[in-house]
Scaffold this motif. Structure first.
Motif, PDB file in Angstrom:
ATOM      1  N   GLU A   1       0.835  -1.202   0.000  1.00 52.32           N
ATOM      2  CA  GLU A   1       0.000   0.000   0.000  1.00 52.32           C
ATOM      3  C   GLU A   1       0.872   1.255   0.000  1.00 52.32           C
ATOM      4  O   GLU A   1       0.581   2.229  -0.698  1.00 52.32           O
ATOM      5  CB  GLU A   1      -0.915  -0.010   1.220  1.00 52.32           C
ATOM      6  CG  GLU A   1      -1.986   1.066   1.199  1.00 52.32           C
ATOM      7  CD  GLU A   1      -2.967   0.889   0.063  1.00 52.32           C
ATOM      8  OE1 GLU A   1      -3.456   1.921  -0.445  1.00 52.32           O
ATOM      9  OE2 GLU A   1      -3.248  -0.262  -0.344  1.00 52.32           O
TER      10      GLU A   1
ATOM     11  N   ALA B   1      -4.842   0.412  -6.199  1.00 48.46           N
ATOM     12  CA  ALA B   1      -4.615  -1.008  -5.934  1.00 48.46           C
ATOM     13  C   ALA B   1      -4.899  -1.844  -7.175  1.00 48.46           C
ATOM     14  O   ALA B   1      -4.212  -2.839  -7.447  1.00 48.46           O
ATOM     15  CB  ALA B   1      -5.488  -1.461  -4.771  1.00 48.46           C
TER      16      ALA B   1
ATOM     17  N   GLY C   1      -3.098  -5.488 -10.244  1.00 50.36           N
ATOM     18  CA  GLY C   1      -3.761  -6.779 -10.239  1.00 50.36           C
ATOM     19  C   GLY C   1      -3.612  -7.515 -11.557  1.00 50.36           C
ATOM     20  O   GLY C   1      -3.199  -6.954 -12.567  1.00 50.36           O
TER      21      GLY C   1
ATOM     22  N   GLU D   1      -5.009  -9.943  -1.566  1.00 46.36           N
ATOM     23  CA  GLU D   1      -5.484  -8.577  -1.377  1.00 46.36           C
ATOM     24  C   GLU D   1      -5.461  -7.766  -2.664  1.00 46.36           C
ATOM     25  O   GLU D   1      -6.380  -6.986  -2.942  1.00 46.36           O
ATOM     26  CB  GLU D   1      -4.630  -7.879  -0.310  1.00 46.36           C
ATOM     27  CG  GLU D   1      -4.975  -6.423  -0.063  1.00 46.36           C
ATOM     28  CD  GLU D   1      -6.363  -6.210   0.521  1.00 46.36           C
ATOM     29  OE1 GLU D   1      -6.829  -5.062   0.536  1.00 46.36           O
ATOM     30  OE2 GLU D   1      -6.983  -7.209   0.978  1.00 46.36           O
ATOM     31  N   TYR D   2      -4.428  -7.961  -3.480  1.00 55.34           N
ATOM     32  CA  TYR D   2      -4.282  -7.127  -4.682  1.00 55.34           C
ATOM     33  C   TYR D   2      -4.575  -7.875  -5.982  1.00 55.34           C
ATOM     34  O   TYR D   2      -4.369  -7.331  -7.065  1.00 55.34           O
ATOM     35  CB  TYR D   2      -2.873  -6.518  -4.722  1.00 55.34           C
ATOM     36  CG  TYR D   2      -2.645  -5.568  -3.582  1.00 55.34           C
ATOM     37  CD1 TYR D   2      -3.191  -4.290  -3.590  1.00 55.34           C
ATOM     38  CD2 TYR D   2      -1.927  -5.965  -2.452  1.00 55.34           C
ATOM     39  CE1 TYR D   2      -3.015  -3.418  -2.524  1.00 55.34           C
ATOM     40  CE2 TYR D   2      -1.744  -5.103  -1.375  1.00 55.34           C
ATOM     41  CZ  TYR D   2      -2.294  -3.843  -1.428  1.00 55.34           C
ATOM     42  OH  TYR D   2      -2.127  -2.987  -0.356  1.00 55.34           O
TER      43      TYR D   2
END
Length: 282
Positions: free
Chosen positions: A61, A71, A75, A136-137
């Motif tokens: 982050e 973010a 991905g 998370e990403y």
């Protein structure tokens, strides 16, 4: 040349290279460990995650903020993830073993697959930290895990550059996390291997491009290596990434980072992006 286009640096001293003292040993005032707190991340998955996993997410982050990216920008299958650490899974392993020893004997048929004490068994693996980051990403690209000290951090940068050069990704995250507080006594026994203070750190670099990184196995120690140890303290696999942040802070356009661990020495040279990109989100 492969370029570092984003850097996230969290240490027990604070956020970014500007938080590092001039002399870590003097600033520690006898403390053996300079700890990082548990990041306040929300969500059920994060509630059960270990501190080192949360630090990994927080480091990414911080890198995204530094690079001016959302973010969602990292991905997908075009982003590789290379993770390096020497200590970050030690705390979860210790907690798991201690909890198991303190608990009553398992029922006939063996222990259950559930968590042992307060730590779920999957979190004792070195892959736990990068796995949480990948979830998370939404990272689905190449995946490498390296275990060791500063040389693992240097090799992580080289591995990421190799994936870029081979066209196996468009960008690569190099992540390193080191925690010491839970295993302070154990690290105290390895005085021959590490110097004090041990400074907990979580770092992430975003690499792009596909050029040479000037990799060398028997590298001559770069001045940046000594500067990083003096300013940051002992940060193991995070050391090369912290060195990159110090070089960029000094206005360097290129940095030679080296690392030494258990008789091995390695080095890479990377270009540094000195400007933060600006993105617009709908």
């Amino acid at each position: 040349m492969t370029r570092v286009t984003g850097l996230g640096v969290l240490t027990g001293w604070g956020i970014g290279p500007g938080a590092l003292p001039v002399d870590a040993r003097a600033a520690a005032r006898g403390r053996r460990v300079i700890a990082l707190g548990r990041p306040p991340l929300d969500g059920e998955r994060f509630r059960r995650a270990t501190r080192e996993c949360l630090l990994g997410v927080a480091a990414v982050e911080a890198m995204l903020t530094d690079a001016g990216l959302s973010a969602g920008a990292v991905g997908g299958s075009d982003t590789a993830l290379v993770y390096a650490t020497a200590a970050a899974y030690g705390a979860s392993n210790r907690a798991f073993v201690v909890a198991g020893a303190a608990s009553s004997a398992p029922p006939e048929g063996g222990p259950s697959h559930k968590d042992r004490g307060s730590v779920y068994f999957p979190y004792t693996a070195p892959s736990a930290v990068p796995a949480e980051v990948a979830i998370e990403y939404g990272l689905r690209g190449g995946y490498v895990i390296l275990v060791g000290g500063p040389t693992a951090g240097v090799e992580a940068l080289w591995q990421a550059a190799t994936l870029l050069a081979a066209g196996r990704c468009k960008r690569a995250l190099v992540l390193a996390v080191e925690t010491f507080a839970e295993c302070e006594e154990l690290w105290g026994r390895g005085r021959w291997l590490v110097r004090q203070p041990l400074v907990e750190s979580a770092t992430c670099a975003l690499l792009e491009g596909d050029g040479d990184v000037g990799y060398a196995v028997e590298a001559v120690p770069a001045p940046l290596e000594r500067l990083t140890r003096r300013r940051a303290g002992e940060t193991l696999a995070c050391e090369p990434l912290i060195g990159l942040s110090l070089a960029r802070e000094a206005g360097e356009l290129e940095a030679r980072v080296t690392g030494h661990w258990r008789g091995r020495r390695m080095g890479v040279t990377l270009a540094l992006s000195t400007t933060t990109r600006v993105t617009t989100h709908a």
